[in-house]
Write a protein that holds these residues in place. Structure first.
Motif, PDB file in Angstrom:
ATOM      1  N   ARG A 201       4.236 -70.986  10.914  1.00 23.63           N
ATOM      2  CA  ARG A 201       3.959 -69.644  10.390  1.00 23.63           C
ATOM      3  C   ARG A 201       2.946 -69.718   9.252  1.00 23.63           C
ATOM      4  N   ASP A 202       3.150 -70.654   8.337  1.00 26.22           N
ATOM      5  CA  ASP A 202       2.238 -70.785   7.204  1.00 26.22           C
ATOM      6  C   ASP A 202       0.851 -71.245   7.647  1.00 26.22           C
ATOM      7  N   LEU A 203       0.786 -72.146   8.621  1.00 25.30           N
ATOM      8  CA  LEU A 203      -0.509 -72.577   9.143  1.00 25.30           C
ATOM      9  C   LEU A 203      -1.249 -71.424   9.811  1.00 25.30           C
ATOM     10  N   ARG A 204      -0.527 -70.568  10.509  1.00 27.13           N
ATOM     11  CA  ARG A 204      -1.151 -69.385  11.118  1.00 27.13           C
ATOM     12  C   ARG A 204      -1.728 -68.472  10.049  1.00 27.13           C
ATOM     13  N   THR A 205      -1.015 -68.330   8.949  1.00 24.14           N
ATOM     14  CA  THR A 205      -1.503 -67.506   7.841  1.00 24.14           C
ATOM     15  C   THR A 205      -2.821 -68.062   7.311  1.00 24.14           C
ATOM     16  N   ILE A 206      -2.857 -69.361   7.075  1.00 25.17           N
ATOM     17  CA  ILE A 206      -4.067 -69.995   6.549  1.00 25.17           C
ATOM     18  C   ILE A 206      -5.212 -69.881   7.549  1.00 25.17           C
ATOM     19  N   ALA A 207      -4.935 -70.114   8.825  1.00 25.02           N
ATOM     20  CA  ALA A 207      -5.971 -70.029   9.856  1.00 25.02           C
ATOM     21  C   ALA A 207      -6.512 -68.608   9.978  1.00 25.02           C
ATOM     22  N   ALA A 208      -5.672 -67.601   9.778  1.00 22.96           N
ATOM     23  CA  ALA A 208      -6.140 -66.210   9.836  1.00 22.96           C
ATOM     24  C   ALA A 208      -7.091 -65.916   8.670  1.00 22.96           C
TER      25      ALA A 208
ATOM     26  N   THR B 226       5.341 -75.966   0.894  1.00 19.54           N
ATOM     27  CA  THR B 226       5.153 -74.541   0.621  1.00 19.54           C
ATOM     28  C   THR B 226       3.789 -74.097   1.138  1.00 19.54           C
ATOM     29  N   LEU B 227       3.620 -72.801   1.251  1.00 21.00           N
ATOM     30  CA  LEU B 227       2.335 -72.252   1.662  1.00 21.00           C
ATOM     31  C   LEU B 227       1.242 -72.720   0.694  1.00 21.00           C
ATOM     32  N   GLU B 228       1.543 -72.728  -0.589  1.00 18.23           N
ATOM     33  CA  GLU B 228       0.568 -73.160  -1.585  1.00 18.23           C
ATOM     34  C   GLU B 228       0.208 -74.635  -1.418  1.00 18.23           C
ATOM     35  N   GLN B 229       1.201 -75.474  -1.122  1.00 10.82           N
ATOM     36  CA  GLN B 229       0.925 -76.891  -0.898  1.00 10.82           C
ATOM     37  C   GLN B 229       0.063 -77.089   0.351  1.00 10.82           C
TER      38      GLN B 229
ATOM     39  N   ALA C  46      -3.539 -76.070  -0.463  1.00  6.86           N
ATOM     40  CA  ALA C  46      -4.211 -77.101  -1.246  1.00  6.86           C
ATOM     41  C   ALA C  46      -4.592 -78.294  -0.373  1.00  6.86           C
ATOM     42  N   ALA C  47      -3.694 -78.715   0.497  1.00  8.81           N
ATOM     43  CA  ALA C  47      -3.942 -79.868   1.360  1.00  8.81           C
ATOM     44  C   ALA C  47      -5.066 -79.592   2.356  1.00  8.81           C
ATOM     45  N   ILE C  48      -5.088 -78.381   2.886  1.00 11.02           N
ATOM     46  CA  ILE C  48      -6.075 -78.041   3.914  1.00 11.02           C
ATOM     47  C   ILE C  48      -7.395 -77.600   3.287  1.00 11.02           C
ATOM     48  N   LEU C  49      -7.320 -76.692   2.366  1.00 11.73           N
ATOM     49  CA  LEU C  49      -8.539 -76.119   1.802  1.00 11.73           C
ATOM     50  C   LEU C  49      -9.222 -77.061   0.820  1.00 11.73           C
ATOM     51  N   GLY C  50      -8.482 -78.027   0.310  1.00 16.92           N
ATOM     52  CA  GLY C  50      -9.093 -79.013  -0.563  1.00 16.92           C
ATOM     53  C   GLY C  50     -10.181 -79.801   0.149  1.00 16.92           C
TER      54      GLY C  50
END
Length: 104
Positions: free
Chosen positions: A19-26, A88-91, A94-98
């Motif tokens: 769910r959180d990965l989908r949020t980030i991908a959107a 967490t969504l924040e973690q 950070a891991a992906i967008l970093g």
């Protein structure tokens, strides 16, 4: 950017991570999410699977613990609120967008 979610069905924590990965991908359409079911101990060995869910960003596990055993188990993440079954969504952000570079 490619993000792979490795999981196995007996651990429900992967659903929160998905769910959180989908949020980030959107929010960032250049991110491609792949989901890969790890079904056997052989699959776990072949992928270096250290528990469900595992997130691989461009071939690297940003949450890697080299001492964690490879195998079919639920993974534990260290979060600001204590141990949890997924980051967490924040973690995740950070891991992906970093590792994400933006172009003008």
């Amino acid at each position: 950017m490619n993000v792979t979610l490795l999981y196995f069905d007996d651990c429900p924590n992967w659903l929160d991570t998905d769910r959180d990965l989908r949020t980030i991908a959107a929010e960032h359409p250049q991110i491609v999410i792949e989901r890969r079911l790890v079904e056997t101990a052989e699959d776990a060995d072949a992928t270096g699977f250290r528990g469900s869910p595992s997130i691989i960003v461009d071939g690297v596990d940003p949450f890697a613990d080299p001492d964690a055993p490879v195998g079919l188990s639920c993974r534990i993440y260290h979060t600001p609120s204590g141990p949890a079954g997924s980051p967490t969504l924040e973690q995740l952000r950070a891991a992906i967008l970093g590792g994400l570079t933006t172009t003008p």
